[in-house]
Each structure stands twice: as structure tokens, then as C-alpha cells.
Motif scaffolding. Sequence first.
Motif, PDB file in Angstrom:
ATOM      1  N   PHE A  78      16.371  59.451  66.997  1.00 19.92           N
ATOM      2  CA  PHE A  78      14.482  59.687  66.329  1.00 19.92           C
ATOM      3  C   PHE A  78      14.639  58.133  65.772  1.00 19.92           C
ATOM      4  O   PHE A  78      15.773  58.097  64.733  1.00 19.92           O
ATOM      5  CB  PHE A  78      14.709  60.361  65.799  1.00 19.92           C
ATOM      6  N   ALA A  79      13.305  57.105  65.979  1.00 16.61           N
ATOM      7  CA  ALA A  79      13.585  56.009  65.580  1.00 16.61           C
ATOM      8  C   ALA A  79      12.403  55.802  63.770  1.00 16.61           C
ATOM      9  O   ALA A  79      11.705  55.596  64.215  1.00 16.61           O
ATOM     10  CB  ALA A  79      13.246  55.101  66.323  1.00 16.61           C
ATOM     11  N   LEU A  80      12.818  56.962  62.704  1.00 22.66           N
ATOM     12  CA  LEU A  80      12.243  56.905  62.044  1.00 22.66           C
ATOM     13  C   LEU A  80      11.650  56.167  61.536  1.00 22.66           C
ATOM     14  O   LEU A  80      12.661  54.971  61.261  1.00 22.66           O
ATOM     15  CB  LEU A  80      13.149  57.810  61.321  1.00 22.66           C
ATOM     16  N   ASN A  81      10.839  55.950  60.182  1.00 22.88           N
ATOM     17  CA  ASN A  81      10.202  54.933  59.951  1.00 22.88           C
ATOM     18  C   ASN A  81      11.157  54.268  58.739  1.00 22.88           C
ATOM     19  O   ASN A  81      12.030  55.651  57.990  1.00 22.88           O
ATOM     20  CB  ASN A  81       8.336  55.212  59.152  1.00 22.88           C
ATOM     21  N   ARG A  82      12.149  53.287  58.400  1.00 20.94           N
ATOM     22  CA  ARG A  82      12.575  52.980  57.083  1.00 20.94           C
ATOM     23  C   ARG A  82      12.402  53.431  55.528  1.00 20.94           C
ATOM     24  O   ARG A  82      13.049  53.722  55.413  1.00 20.94           O
ATOM     25  CB  ARG A  82      12.747  51.558  56.954  1.00 20.94           C
ATOM     26  N   ASN A  83      11.348  54.310  55.857  1.00 20.22           N
ATOM     27  CA  ASN A  83      10.429  54.952  54.328  1.00 20.22           C
ATOM     28  C   ASN A  83      10.414  56.077  54.189  1.00 20.22           C
ATOM     29  O   ASN A  83      10.799  57.205  53.442  1.00 20.22           O
ATOM     30  CB  ASN A  83       9.652  54.345  54.158  1.00 20.22           C
ATOM     31  N   THR A  84      11.148  57.292  55.443  1.00 17.82           N
ATOM     32  CA  THR A  84      10.648  58.358  56.083  1.00 17.82           C
ATOM     33  C   THR A  84      11.834  59.221  54.792  1.00 17.82           C
ATOM     34  O   THR A  84      11.874  60.446  54.446  1.00 17.82           O
ATOM     35  CB  THR A  84      10.533  58.470  57.598  1.00 17.82           C
ATOM     36  N   PRO A  85      13.314  58.323  55.385  1.00 13.22           N
ATOM     37  CA  PRO A  85      14.207  59.001  54.703  1.00 13.22           C
ATOM     38  C   PRO A  85      14.375  59.799  53.068  1.00 13.22           C
ATOM     39  O   PRO A  85      14.150  60.169  52.254  1.00 13.22           O
ATOM     40  CB  PRO A  85      15.406  58.583  54.112  1.00 13.22           C
ATOM     41  N   ARG A  86      13.630  58.583  51.899  1.00  9.07           N
ATOM     42  CA  ARG A  86      13.525  58.047  50.777  1.00  9.07           C
ATOM     43  C   ARG A  86      11.478  59.273  50.624  1.00  9.07           C
ATOM     44  O   ARG A  86      11.873  60.328  49.535  1.00  9.07           O
ATOM     45  CB  ARG A  86      13.371  56.762  50.108  1.00  9.07           C
ATOM     46  N   THR A  87      11.252  59.326  51.625  1.00 13.33           N
ATOM     47  CA  THR A  87      10.020  60.623  51.398  1.00 13.33           C
ATOM     48  C   THR A  87      10.792  61.244  51.719  1.00 13.33           C
ATOM     49  O   THR A  87      10.198  62.947  50.746  1.00 13.33           O
ATOM     50  CB  THR A  87       9.181  59.837  51.853  1.00 13.33           C
ATOM     51  N   MET A  88      10.974  61.995  51.716  1.00  2.89           N
ATOM     52  CA  MET A  88      12.169  63.127  52.529  1.00  2.89           C
ATOM     53  C   MET A  88      12.781  63.286  50.898  1.00  2.89           C
ATOM     54  O   MET A  88      12.370  64.762  50.300  1.00  2.89           O
ATOM     55  CB  MET A  88      12.970  63.537  53.722  1.00  2.89           C
ATOM     56  N   ALA A  89      13.742  62.793  50.386  1.00  2.00           N
ATOM     57  CA  ALA A  89      14.117  63.421  49.860  1.00  2.00           C
ATOM     58  C   ALA A  89      12.959  63.340  48.049  1.00  2.00           C
ATOM     59  O   ALA A  89      13.811  63.903  47.753  1.00  2.00           O
ATOM     60  CB  ALA A  89      15.241  62.357  49.337  1.00  2.00           C
ATOM     61  N   ASP A  90      11.993  62.484  48.173  1.00  2.00           N
ATOM     62  CA  ASP A  90      11.403  62.938  47.593  1.00  2.00           C
ATOM     63  C   ASP A  90      10.351  64.113  47.767  1.00  2.00           C
ATOM     64  O   ASP A  90      10.519  64.872  46.461  1.00  2.00           O
ATOM     65  CB  ASP A  90      10.170  62.041  47.102  1.00  2.00           C
ATOM     66  N   VAL A  91      10.388  64.876  48.409  1.00  2.00           N
ATOM     67  CA  VAL A  91       9.704  65.545  48.731  1.00  2.00           C
ATOM     68  C   VAL A  91      10.534  66.704  48.432  1.00  2.00           C
ATOM     69  O   VAL A  91       9.706  68.395  47.892  1.00  2.00           O
ATOM     70  CB  VAL A  91       8.890  65.663  50.004  1.00  2.00           C
ATOM     71  N   LYS A  92      11.813  66.440  48.744  1.00  2.00           N
ATOM     72  CA  LYS A  92      12.647  67.842  48.691  1.00  2.00           C
ATOM     73  C   LYS A  92      12.737  68.081  47.025  1.00  2.00           C
ATOM     74  O   LYS A  92      12.773  68.701  46.032  1.00  2.00           O
ATOM     75  CB  LYS A  92      13.969  67.624  49.335  1.00  2.00           C
ATOM     76  N   GLN A  93      12.721  66.906  46.155  1.00  2.00           N
ATOM     77  CA  GLN A  93      12.959  66.719  44.625  1.00  2.00           C
ATOM     78  C   GLN A  93      11.590  67.531  44.734  1.00  2.00           C
ATOM     79  O   GLN A  93      12.008  68.224  43.299  1.00  2.00           O
ATOM     80  CB  GLN A  93      13.328  65.312  44.232  1.00  2.00           C
ATOM     81  N   VAL A  94      10.634  67.256  45.028  1.00  2.00           N
ATOM     82  CA  VAL A  94       9.268  67.528  44.129  1.00  2.00           C
ATOM     83  C   VAL A  94       9.387  68.754  44.108  1.00  2.00           C
ATOM     84  O   VAL A  94       8.965  69.983  43.803  1.00  2.00           O
ATOM     85  CB  VAL A  94       8.206  66.938  44.373  1.00  2.00           C
ATOM     86  N   GLY A  95       9.436  69.733  45.547  1.00  2.00           N
ATOM     87  CA  GLY A  95       9.071  70.859  45.559  1.00  2.00           C
ATOM     88  C   GLY A  95      10.421  71.737  45.630  1.00  2.00           C
ATOM     89  O   GLY A  95      10.050  73.074  44.936  1.00  2.00           O
ATOM     90  N   ASP A  96      11.662  71.351  45.180  1.00  2.00           N
ATOM     91  CA  ASP A  96      12.593  72.318  44.214  1.00  2.00           C
ATOM     92  C   ASP A  96      12.540  72.346  43.622  1.00  2.00           C
ATOM     93  O   ASP A  96      12.705  73.258  42.837  1.00  2.00           O
ATOM     94  CB  ASP A  96      14.148  71.149  44.805  1.00  2.00           C
ATOM     95  N   THR A  97      12.356  71.410  42.576  1.00  6.19           N
ATOM     96  CA  THR A  97      11.302  71.415  40.702  1.00  6.19           C
ATOM     97  C   THR A  97      10.521  72.483  40.812  1.00  6.19           C
ATOM     98  O   THR A  97      10.385  73.301  39.731  1.00  6.19           O
ATOM     99  CB  THR A  97      11.173  69.722  40.529  1.00  6.19           C
TER     100      THR A  97
END
Length: 133
Positions: A78-97
Motif C-alpha cells: 500500500f503506497a499510503l500518503n506520507r501524512n497518513t501514518p501521523r493522521t492515523m496516530a492522531d485519530v487513534k489518540q483523540v478517539g482513545d482519549t
Amino acid sequence: SDLTVAGIRPYLEQLVRQTNFCYDAGLYDACAVLCRRLMESLILEVYISRGRHSEIQSNGAFFGLDRLISLICNDRGFALNRNTPRTMADVKQVGDTAAHDRVYITQQRDLDDIKLRYRRMIDELLQLAAVKK
């Protein structure tokens, strides 16, 4: 809000409808949890759609989101967009919080800070999962 996915799998459409409703109604904790859930569901769909679900399971149970994010972000298939990993981490953090912090109440700005990147990431996952025309 503003995420539209008409014509995809009904359960995904319903998740998006609920997510948008929560945002519009000011239910930001609920919205954050649903954003996280939609992302997780789509990561699963990406692997399932390619017949690769066994790679993200152990004893028939899907891995947790941390591991799923790590796997998809490091998957050369999967050639993910370069910003996708950080976005995924941020979404997980906001959702977990939103789901687990005993006293914190998610604010609109918490979601607005990631909203544009979130829409891009979701669109990317929809295309990778072949659920969007």
C-alpha cells in the motif's frame, strides 16, 4: 462533518452518518470514538478486500488498532500518503482519549485540528478497500 460516502457498504454509510450527526450535534466525544472506529473498520476492509485478512488476525481475532496501524503503514503493498501514518496516530489518540479519559471532554477544536487530514485518510482507505466507486 462533510464526509460523504453514499453508495458504499451500508454499515460504513451508517457509521459516517452517525459520525457526522454527532459532530453537528456537538457530541464530540462520541464523534471522536466513531472516527476511530471508522478508521479501524476501513483498515480491516483493506486487508479483507484483498484476501489478506489472515495477516491481521491471531486465533481468528483481529489485532488491536495499534498493531493494525503499524502493519498498514509499513506494508509495501500500500503506497499510503506520507501524512497518513501521523493522521492515523492522531485519530487513534483523540478517539482513545474520548473513550477512556475519565475527566477529559473532547472539544470541537480537537476534531477540527484533524478534520481535513482525516477526510483525506478515509478517502484513501475507501479506495484501497475498493468500497468506493
